[in-house]
Motif scaffolding. Sequence first.
Motif, PDB file in Angstrom:
ATOM      1  N   GLY A  28       0.716  -1.518   0.028  1.00  0.00           N
ATOM      2  CA  GLY A  28      -0.225  -0.097   0.177  1.00  0.00           C
ATOM      3  C   GLY A  28       0.914   1.088  -0.060  1.00  0.00           C
ATOM      4  O   GLY A  28       2.055   0.922   0.226  1.00  0.00           O
ATOM      5  N   THR A  29       0.109   2.072  -0.289  1.00  0.00           N
ATOM      6  CA  THR A  29       1.150   3.327   0.616  1.00  0.00           C
ATOM      7  C   THR A  29       1.999   3.854   1.082  1.00  0.00           C
ATOM      8  O   THR A  29       1.036   3.694   2.674  1.00  0.00           O
ATOM      9  CB  THR A  29      -0.153   4.850  -0.127  1.00  0.00           C
ATOM     10  N   ARG A  30       2.964   3.487   0.828  1.00  0.00           N
ATOM     11  CA  ARG A  30       4.275   3.729   2.587  1.00  0.00           C
ATOM     12  C   ARG A  30       4.243   2.777   3.068  1.00  0.00           C
ATOM     13  O   ARG A  30       4.042   2.927   4.296  1.00  0.00           O
ATOM     14  CB  ARG A  30       4.578   4.811   2.398  1.00  0.00           C
ATOM     15  N   SER A  31       3.683   1.401   2.365  1.00  0.00           N
ATOM     16  CA  SER A  31       3.102   0.262   3.766  1.00  0.00           C
ATOM     17  C   SER A  31       4.288  -1.273   2.345  1.00  0.00           C
ATOM     18  O   SER A  31       4.144  -0.954   1.377  1.00  0.00           O
ATOM     19  CB  SER A  31       1.727  -0.046   3.600  1.00  0.00           C
ATOM     20  N   TYR A  32       4.690  -1.757   3.625  1.00  0.00           N
ATOM     21  CA  TYR A  32       5.783  -3.166   2.916  1.00  0.00           C
ATOM     22  C   TYR A  32       5.812  -4.446   4.148  1.00  0.00           C
ATOM     23  O   TYR A  32       6.049  -3.740   5.159  1.00  0.00           O
ATOM     24  CB  TYR A  32       6.928  -2.798   2.712  1.00  0.00           C
ATOM     25  N   THR A  33       6.137  -5.136   3.172  1.00  0.00           N
ATOM     26  CA  THR A  33       5.937  -6.577   3.838  1.00  0.00           C
ATOM     27  C   THR A  33       7.509  -6.990   3.705  1.00  0.00           C
ATOM     28  O   THR A  33       7.552  -7.214   2.307  1.00  0.00           O
ATOM     29  CB  THR A  33       5.002  -6.806   3.699  1.00  0.00           C
ATOM     30  N   GLY A  34       8.119  -7.176   5.306  1.00  0.00           N
ATOM     31  CA  GLY A  34       9.907  -7.566   5.009  1.00  0.00           C
ATOM     32  C   GLY A  34       9.637  -9.231   4.536  1.00  0.00           C
ATOM     33  O   GLY A  34       8.824  -9.476   5.516  1.00  0.00           O
ATOM     34  N   LEU A  43       6.485  -6.426   9.273  1.00  0.00           N
ATOM     35  CA  LEU A  43       5.334  -4.853   8.411  1.00  0.00           C
ATOM     36  C   LEU A  43       5.973  -4.007   8.541  1.00  0.00           C
ATOM     37  O   LEU A  43       6.419  -3.279   9.409  1.00  0.00           O
ATOM     38  CB  LEU A  43       3.958  -5.089   9.069  1.00  0.00           C
ATOM     39  N   ILE A  44       6.070  -3.523   7.526  1.00  0.00           N
ATOM     40  CA  ILE A  44       7.441  -1.979   7.584  1.00  0.00           C
ATOM     41  C   ILE A  44       6.614  -1.265   6.719  1.00  0.00           C
ATOM     42  O   ILE A  44       5.675  -1.264   6.285  1.00  0.00           O
ATOM     43  CB  ILE A  44       8.313  -1.855   7.253  1.00  0.00           C
ATOM     44  N   GLY A  45       6.401   0.523   7.578  1.00  0.00           N
ATOM     45  CA  GLY A  45       5.235   1.859   7.107  1.00  0.00           C
ATOM     46  C   GLY A  45       5.951   2.881   7.662  1.00  0.00           C
ATOM     47  O   GLY A  45       6.970   3.003   8.955  1.00  0.00           O
ATOM     48  N   PRO A  55      10.984   1.632   8.369  1.00  0.00           N
ATOM     49  CA  PRO A  55      12.984   1.324   8.626  1.00  0.00           C
ATOM     50  C   PRO A  55      13.290   1.620   9.370  1.00  0.00           C
ATOM     51  O   PRO A  55      15.153   0.791  10.256  1.00  0.00           O
ATOM     52  CB  PRO A  55      13.645   1.833   6.866  1.00  0.00           C
ATOM     53  N   GLY A  56      14.534   3.057  10.316  1.00  0.00           N
ATOM     54  CA  GLY A  56      14.838   3.645  10.843  1.00  0.00           C
ATOM     55  C   GLY A  56      14.641   2.305  11.934  1.00  0.00           C
ATOM     56  O   GLY A  56      15.371   2.549  13.055  1.00  0.00           O
ATOM     57  N   GLU A  57      13.389   2.086  12.921  1.00  0.00           N
ATOM     58  CA  GLU A  57      13.026   1.573  13.610  1.00  0.00           C
ATOM     59  C   GLU A  57      13.286   0.287  14.181  1.00  0.00           C
ATOM     60  O   GLU A  57      14.533  -0.762  14.303  1.00  0.00           O
ATOM     61  CB  GLU A  57      11.825   1.495  14.048  1.00  0.00           C
ATOM     62  N   LEU A  58      13.540  -0.452  12.909  1.00  0.00           N
ATOM     63  CA  LEU A  58      13.994  -1.576  12.130  1.00  0.00           C
ATOM     64  C   LEU A  58      15.543  -1.408  12.505  1.00  0.00           C
ATOM     65  O   LEU A  58      16.641  -2.339  12.561  1.00  0.00           O
ATOM     66  CB  LEU A  58      13.941  -2.083  11.084  1.00  0.00           C
TER      67      LEU A  58
END
Length: 154
Positions: A28-34, A43-45, A55-58
């Motif tokens: 989705g918009t600015r939403s990804y699954t690694g 889940l990344i967003g 991404p910075g938290e990861l």
Amino acid sequence: MASQADSAQTATNSTATAPTTLWVERTGTRSYTGRSSRGAEVLIGSESVQGVFTPGELLKIALAACTGMSSDFPLSHRLGDTYDATIRVSGTADRENEVYPELDEVLELDLSELDEAARERLLVTVQRAIDKVCTVGRTLKAGTTVNLSFQVDA
């Protein structure tokens, strides 16, 4: 001639050393699954979305996890396999330059059963282990080259 056991061990070793494939898929918009080829998902967003990591938290979690895993052997050797540890990590992004200029980690341990000299020896050993084998921390400290390429369907 190799035995079946030797063949099985060779197959196990080659499987164990196969690199894990990693990728992200847009959901989705600015939403990804690694994802990983070992079946893991994260889940990344954006920070405004509940239930996802940025991404910075990861990046910070990867550092804390690497510190924990790197310190696990000396700590479990001295404290036993059931010791408790929490690694807190923080750092504010410099949004003008889009970098984290500093990351702070705190490794929380209960060492109350050790005398002061034993605590100091253990902490020195733990610091050495982290400095030696924490790949994430070593990479962040050294810096790295990132190469981006494109595969485009034309």
